[in-house]
Scaffold this motif. Sequence first.
Motif, PDB file in Angstrom:
ATOM      1  N   PHE A 188       0.835  -1.210   0.000  1.00  0.00           N
ATOM      2  CA  PHE A 188       0.000   0.000   0.000  1.00  0.00           C
ATOM      3  C   PHE A 188       0.867   1.256   0.000  1.00  0.00           C
ATOM      4  O   PHE A 188       0.540   2.245  -0.656  1.00  0.00           O
ATOM      5  N   LEU A 189       1.986   1.213   0.703  1.00  0.00           N
ATOM      6  CA  LEU A 189       2.892   2.362   0.708  1.00  0.00           C
ATOM      7  C   LEU A 189       3.518   2.552  -0.665  1.00  0.00           C
ATOM      8  O   LEU A 189       3.624   3.682  -1.159  1.00  0.00           O
ATOM      9  N   ALA A 190       3.926   1.450  -1.305  1.00  0.00           N
ATOM     10  CA  ALA A 190       4.510   1.520  -2.650  1.00  0.00           C
ATOM     11  C   ALA A 190       3.505   2.051  -3.664  1.00  0.00           C
ATOM     12  O   ALA A 190       3.889   2.691  -4.651  1.00  0.00           O
ATOM     13  N   ALA A 191       2.215   1.824  -3.406  1.00  0.00           N
ATOM     14  CA  ALA A 191       1.174   2.308  -4.307  1.00  0.00           C
ATOM     15  C   ALA A 191       0.854   3.785  -4.082  1.00  0.00           C
ATOM     16  O   ALA A 191      -0.010   4.352  -4.756  1.00  0.00           O
ATOM     17  N   GLY A 192       1.532   4.400  -3.103  1.00  0.00           N
ATOM     18  CA  GLY A 192       1.363   5.832  -2.897  1.00  0.00           C
ATOM     19  C   GLY A 192       0.466   6.228  -1.738  1.00  0.00           C
ATOM     20  O   GLY A 192       0.155   7.411  -1.584  1.00  0.00           O
ATOM     21  N   THR A 193       0.061   5.290  -0.912  1.00  0.00           N
ATOM     22  CA  THR A 193      -0.775   5.639   0.239  1.00  0.00           C
ATOM     23  C   THR A 193       0.032   6.505   1.205  1.00  0.00           C
ATOM     24  O   THR A 193       1.173   6.189   1.529  1.00  0.00           O
ATOM     25  N   GLU A 194      -0.556   7.597   1.631  1.00  0.00           N
ATOM     26  CA  GLU A 194       0.109   8.513   2.572  1.00  0.00           C
ATOM     27  C   GLU A 194       0.312   7.810   3.904  1.00  0.00           C
ATOM     28  O   GLU A 194      -0.644   7.354   4.536  1.00  0.00           O
ATOM     29  N   VAL A 195       1.565   7.752   4.358  1.00  0.00           N
ATOM     30  CA  VAL A 195       1.924   6.962   5.528  1.00  0.00           C
ATOM     31  C   VAL A 195       1.297   7.482   6.824  1.00  0.00           C
ATOM     32  O   VAL A 195       0.915   6.691   7.677  1.00  0.00           O
ATOM     33  N   ASP A 196       1.164   8.781   6.994  1.00  0.00           N
ATOM     34  CA  ASP A 196       0.641   9.336   8.243  1.00  0.00           C
ATOM     35  C   ASP A 196      -0.807   9.798   8.163  1.00  0.00           C
ATOM     36  O   ASP A 196      -1.304  10.455   9.086  1.00  0.00           O
ATOM     37  N   ALA A 197      -1.496   9.465   7.092  1.00  0.00           N
ATOM     38  CA  ALA A 197      -2.906   9.861   6.974  1.00  0.00           C
ATOM     39  C   ALA A 197      -3.753   9.024   7.923  1.00  0.00           C
ATOM     40  O   ALA A 197      -3.594   7.804   8.001  1.00  0.00           O
ATOM     41  N   PRO A 198      -4.647   9.656   8.658  1.00  0.00           N
ATOM     42  CA  PRO A 198      -5.531   8.877   9.536  1.00  0.00           C
ATOM     43  C   PRO A 198      -6.590   8.146   8.721  1.00  0.00           C
ATOM     44  O   PRO A 198      -7.089   8.662   7.722  1.00  0.00           O
ATOM     45  N   GLY A 199      -6.917   6.942   9.169  1.00  0.00           N
ATOM     46  CA  GLY A 199      -7.976   6.171   8.521  1.00  0.00           C
ATOM     47  C   GLY A 199      -9.339   6.624   9.012  1.00  0.00           C
ATOM     48  O   GLY A 199      -9.467   7.620   9.742  1.00  0.00           O
ATOM     49  N   SER A 200     -10.357   5.893   8.664  1.00  0.00           N
ATOM     50  CA  SER A 200     -11.726   6.274   9.035  1.00  0.00           C
ATOM     51  C   SER A 200     -11.948   6.234  10.544  1.00  0.00           C
ATOM     52  O   SER A 200     -12.872   6.861  11.045  1.00  0.00           O
ATOM     53  N   THR A 201     -11.087   5.534  11.281  1.00  0.00           N
ATOM     54  CA  THR A 201     -11.201   5.509  12.743  1.00  0.00           C
ATOM     55  C   THR A 201     -10.510   6.700  13.380  1.00  0.00           C
ATOM     56  O   THR A 201     -10.584   6.877  14.597  1.00  0.00           O
ATOM     57  N   GLY A 202      -9.801   7.500  12.561  1.00  0.00           N
ATOM     58  CA  GLY A 202      -9.079   8.650  13.077  1.00  0.00           C
ATOM     59  C   GLY A 202      -7.660   8.315  13.522  1.00  0.00           C
ATOM     60  O   GLY A 202      -6.937   9.188  13.984  1.00  0.00           O
ATOM     61  N   ARG A 203      -7.263   7.063  13.387  1.00  0.00           N
ATOM     62  CA  ARG A 203      -5.932   6.645  13.819  1.00  0.00           C
ATOM     63  C   ARG A 203      -5.064   6.304  12.606  1.00  0.00           C
ATOM     64  O   ARG A 203      -5.561   5.808  11.609  1.00  0.00           O
ATOM     65  N   ARG A 207       6.878  10.852  16.330  1.00  0.00           N
ATOM     66  CA  ARG A 207       6.415  11.792  17.370  1.00  0.00           C
ATOM     67  C   ARG A 207       4.930  12.141  17.231  1.00  0.00           C
ATOM     68  O   ARG A 207       4.420  12.981  17.959  1.00  0.00           O
ATOM     69  N   GLN A 208       4.246  11.513  16.301  1.00  0.00           N
ATOM     70  CA  GLN A 208       2.847  11.852  16.050  1.00  0.00           C
ATOM     71  C   GLN A 208       1.951  11.540  17.253  1.00  0.00           C
ATOM     72  O   GLN A 208       2.307  10.774  18.129  1.00  0.00           O
ATOM     73  N   GLN A 209       0.791  12.157  17.244  1.00  0.00           N
ATOM     74  CA  GLN A 209      -0.205  11.840  18.263  1.00  0.00           C
ATOM     75  C   GLN A 209      -0.699  10.425  18.027  1.00  0.00           C
ATOM     76  O   GLN A 209      -0.818   9.973  16.888  1.00  0.00           O
ATOM     77  N   ALA A 210      -0.983   9.726  19.113  1.00  0.00           N
ATOM     78  CA  ALA A 210      -1.452   8.351  19.021  1.00  0.00           C
ATOM     79  C   ALA A 210      -2.445   8.095  20.142  1.00  0.00           C
ATOM     80  O   ALA A 210      -2.621   8.916  21.031  1.00  0.00           O
ATOM     81  N   GLY A 211      -3.042   6.947  20.077  1.00  0.00           N
ATOM     82  CA  GLY A 211      -4.034   6.587  21.086  1.00  0.00           C
ATOM     83  C   GLY A 211      -5.429   6.869  20.579  1.00  0.00           C
ATOM     84  O   GLY A 211      -5.623   7.596  19.610  1.00  0.00           O
ATOM     85  N   GLN A 212      -6.378   6.302  21.261  1.00  0.00           N
ATOM     86  CA  GLN A 212      -7.773   6.417  20.828  1.00  0.00           C
ATOM     87  C   GLN A 212      -8.226   7.862  20.694  1.00  0.00           C
ATOM     88  O   GLN A 212      -9.029   8.197  19.836  1.00  0.00           O
ATOM     89  N   TYR A 213      -7.698   8.742  21.554  1.00  0.00           N
ATOM     90  CA  TYR A 213      -8.115  10.143  21.541  1.00  0.00           C
ATOM     91  C   TYR A 213      -6.974  11.088  21.151  1.00  0.00           C
ATOM     92  O   TYR A 213      -7.071  12.289  21.371  1.00  0.00           O
ATOM     93  N   GLY A 214      -5.889  10.534  20.603  1.00  0.00           N
ATOM     94  CA  GLY A 214      -4.745  11.355  20.237  1.00  0.00           C
ATOM     95  C   GLY A 214      -4.041  11.950  21.438  1.00  0.00           C
ATOM     96  O   GLY A 214      -3.366  12.957  21.341  1.00  0.00           O
TER      97      GLY A 214
END
Length: 176
Positions: free
Chosen positions: A20-35, A61-68
């Motif tokens: 998916f990364l090789a196909a150009g998917t943005e690595v840090d984009a949040p999915g539909s769950t927000g994570r 260093r990005q925000q993580a966790g259910q609520y960021g």
Amino acid sequence: MVDHLARAARDGDVTGAAQFLAAGTEVDAPGSTGRTALDLAVHAGHAGTVRVLLAAGADPRQQAGQYGESTPLCLAVMHGYTAVAEVLLQAGAPTGAQGRMSYVPLVLAATPAEHGHPPSVDLLLRHGADINGVMKGKTPLEWAATFGQARMVQHLLTRGAIPTASPEVRYQQRRR
């Protein structure tokens, strides 16, 4: 595509994530769950997938966790995923206070579960974490003592933690 990457990361599918990364998917984009994919891979304890995501440019260093509220390193050490924490630290994750809640990874490694996670504590210390750093007015040693974790208290003392007066005594002394 982002949701497919997130699913592959959550499931520990290194090959799928790489595709998916090789196909150009943005690595840090949040999915539909927000994570993000990195957040989900860390939460599930998949060191190999975390390595692939970081190599593709994911921000350790990005925000993580259910609520960021946290960071990938904080999640890893809190769950005792020492191999994941090692990968994050090698990628430049900081060991000091971080995330919206200013969590200190060493405190989070020392205090979860019945005995904390000594391997994660040792890893953080090898990477320069301050054994006497403070989170919400207490050192890792004080947090472990507060939670009655005698083994972790002993472990921290053998690693060089300095016993201090209780937070209440320190507060009284500062007010004088």
